[in-house]
Enzyme design. Structure first.
Site, PDB file in Angstrom:
ATOM      1  N   SER A 165       0.840  -1.187   0.000  1.00  0.00           N
ATOM      2  CA  SER A 165       0.000   0.000   0.000  1.00  0.00           C
ATOM      3  C   SER A 165       0.887   1.253   0.000  1.00  0.00           C
ATOM      4  O   SER A 165       1.767   1.368  -0.852  1.00  0.00           O
ATOM      5  CB  SER A 165      -0.966  -0.042   1.188  1.00  0.00           C
ATOM      6  OG  SER A 165      -1.998   0.900   1.050  1.00  0.00           O
ATOM      7  N   ASP A 330      -8.697  -7.139  -4.356  1.00  0.00           N
ATOM      8  CA  ASP A 330      -8.439  -5.752  -3.943  1.00  0.00           C
ATOM      9  C   ASP A 330      -9.251  -4.791  -4.805  1.00  0.00           C
ATOM     10  O   ASP A 330      -9.048  -4.708  -6.019  1.00  0.00           O
ATOM     11  CB  ASP A 330      -6.948  -5.457  -4.082  1.00  0.00           C
ATOM     12  CG  ASP A 330      -6.516  -4.160  -3.412  1.00  0.00           C
ATOM     13  OD1 ASP A 330      -7.382  -3.295  -3.153  1.00  0.00           O
ATOM     14  OD2 ASP A 330      -5.316  -4.022  -3.141  1.00  0.00           O
ATOM     15  N   HIS A 360      -7.833  -5.591  -0.033  1.00  0.00           N
ATOM     16  CA  HIS A 360      -6.550  -4.892   0.052  1.00  0.00           C
ATOM     17  C   HIS A 360      -5.748  -5.292   1.285  1.00  0.00           C
ATOM     18  O   HIS A 360      -4.524  -5.442   1.218  1.00  0.00           O
ATOM     19  CB  HIS A 360      -6.814  -3.380   0.053  1.00  0.00           C
ATOM     20  CG  HIS A 360      -5.575  -2.544   0.081  1.00  0.00           C
ATOM     21  ND1 HIS A 360      -4.651  -2.557  -0.936  1.00  0.00           N
ATOM     22  CD2 HIS A 360      -5.108  -1.668   1.015  1.00  0.00           C
ATOM     23  CE1 HIS A 360      -3.659  -1.721  -0.646  1.00  0.00           C
ATOM     24  NE2 HIS A 360      -3.913  -1.179   0.533  1.00  0.00           N
TER      25      HIS A 360
END
Length: 379
Positions: A165, A330, A360
């Site tokens: 991320s 995701d 995610h």
């Protein structure tokens, strides 16, 4: 319905502040930092933690980059100075994928964060809380700031830099900004540049915080408990957390069930609402709203191709042995971005796919699959 925050109001900020227990943190200090958005940061500190020992030629050092609301405490229990247990505890330690009998693992708290590194909740050179005066920073600024940690430790070249991320954005920027200092790269669930969809999801989160009466232009840090922008930060966390999980998981896990004995027809909550309330309340007690705004904005500006001739030209300069991975469920950073990123990095091959129902957040949850990627990169 009773809001837990009205019973036990949260602090104005959940940041680590000077005088709090240091825990396992160490600090590296940097001087004047010229910023992408213009201006400079006159001085700064980066908090970091380490596991294992650096070998004689400093060739076994691995840098791990945390996500938006993470911090340097990637392994170990919660305790004084560390409000939460290690967020990648299953990967770091003797005999684990990041084997601390062999590797020297380094995890910094990002510049602009709130768990020991210089950010809005920390003091400026005159001793005043930065608050709303803290300058805008980019992912690239954060990476340049982190170079002081490598320099202080005597690491001229990381054996690997990895993260997911926002941490994946910083890992990628390390490989593009300092190609000679990165031997291996693992990017999980992160793009080469933030998309319109990702910026759109961030927009209501930013508005929720800055519209909170407790925001005060970012100058709320010395307010009493319950008087900070915790409501806005809580709304932002609720929005974000939905994007971190998959719709299938939420449907299967919660369905349309009410929360306990509460009746939605009579103003009660659904179980999914209680779940989001819980995560919101947890975050406002360990994080800082101004850091959330600052770091979210830095993610919005993420673009490795900016001022480098475009994404293709920037990625072509990566020399690290690279593994790029995404998550099949995701909905925030979809697999297509992992494929695009992998296609642009020389020698990266096909993007790996983490198969998971969790969306995610799978890069934090699917320890075995992530461990396999880490081992493939390091061995």
């Amino acid at each position: 319905m009773t809001d837990a925050s009205t019973v036990d109001p949260p602090p104005a900020t959940g940041a680590w502040r000077e005088g709090d227990p240091p825990g396992r943190r160490r600090w590296a200090a940097g001087g004047r930092l010229r910023l992408d958005a213009g201006g400079t940061l006159p001085e700064y500190r980066i908090a970091y933690e380490t596991w294992g020992r650096l070998n004689s030629d400093a060739s076994n050092a691995v840098l791990i980059e945390h996500a938006l609301t993470g911090d340097s405490h990637a392994a170990g229990e919660a305790g004084p100075g560390h409000p939460t247990p290690g967020w990648w505890d299953g990967l770091i330690g003797p005999g684990r994928a990041l084997d601390t009998d062999e590797l020297f693992v380094v995890v910094p708290n990002v510049l602009g964060g709130c768990q020991g590194s210089t950010g809005p909740s920390s003091a400026d050179p005159d001793g005043r809380t930065w608050g709303g005066r803290f300058p805008r920073i980019t992912i690239r600024d954060q990476v340049r700031a982190e170079a002081v940690v490598a320099d202080e430790l005597g690491v001229s070249r990381w054996a690997a830099v990895l993260g997911g991320s926002m941490g994946g954005m910083r890992a990628l920027e390390w490989a593009v900004t300092f190609p000679a200092r990165v031997a291996g790269l693992l990017v999980l669930a992160a793009p080469a540049a933030s998309s319109a969809d990702q910026i759109a999801w961030a927009a209501p989160q930013l508005h929720a915080i800055t519209s909170d009466p407790g925001w005060r232009g970012g100058d709320y840090h010395d307010a009493p408990p319950g008087a900070g922008p915790h409501r806005g930060l809580g709304v932002a966390r609720r929005i974000a957390h939905v994007t971190y999980r998959s719709s299938l998981e939420l449907d299967q896990r919660f369905g349309r069930q009410p929360q306990g004995a509460e009746n939605p027809l009579d103003g009660g909550r659904y179980a999914i609402e209680s779940y989001l309330d819980h995560h919101a309340d947890k975050l406002v007690r360990r994080f800082d709203a101004a850091s959330y705004v600052l770091l979210t904005e830095s993610m919005n500006t993420h673009d490795v191709g900016r001022d480098r001739g475009g994404v293709g030209a920037a990625l072509a300069g990566v020399t690290a042995r690279s593994i790029i991975a995404g998550v099949d469920s995701d909905r925030l950073y979809p697999m297509r971005q992992a494929h695009e990123l992998a296609a642009g990095i020389p020698g990266a091959g096909e993007a790996a796919e983490i198969s998971s129902p969790y969306g995610h957040d799978s890069f934090l949850i699917e320890t075995a699959q992530v461990a396999a990627l880490v081992k493939a990169l390091l061995h």
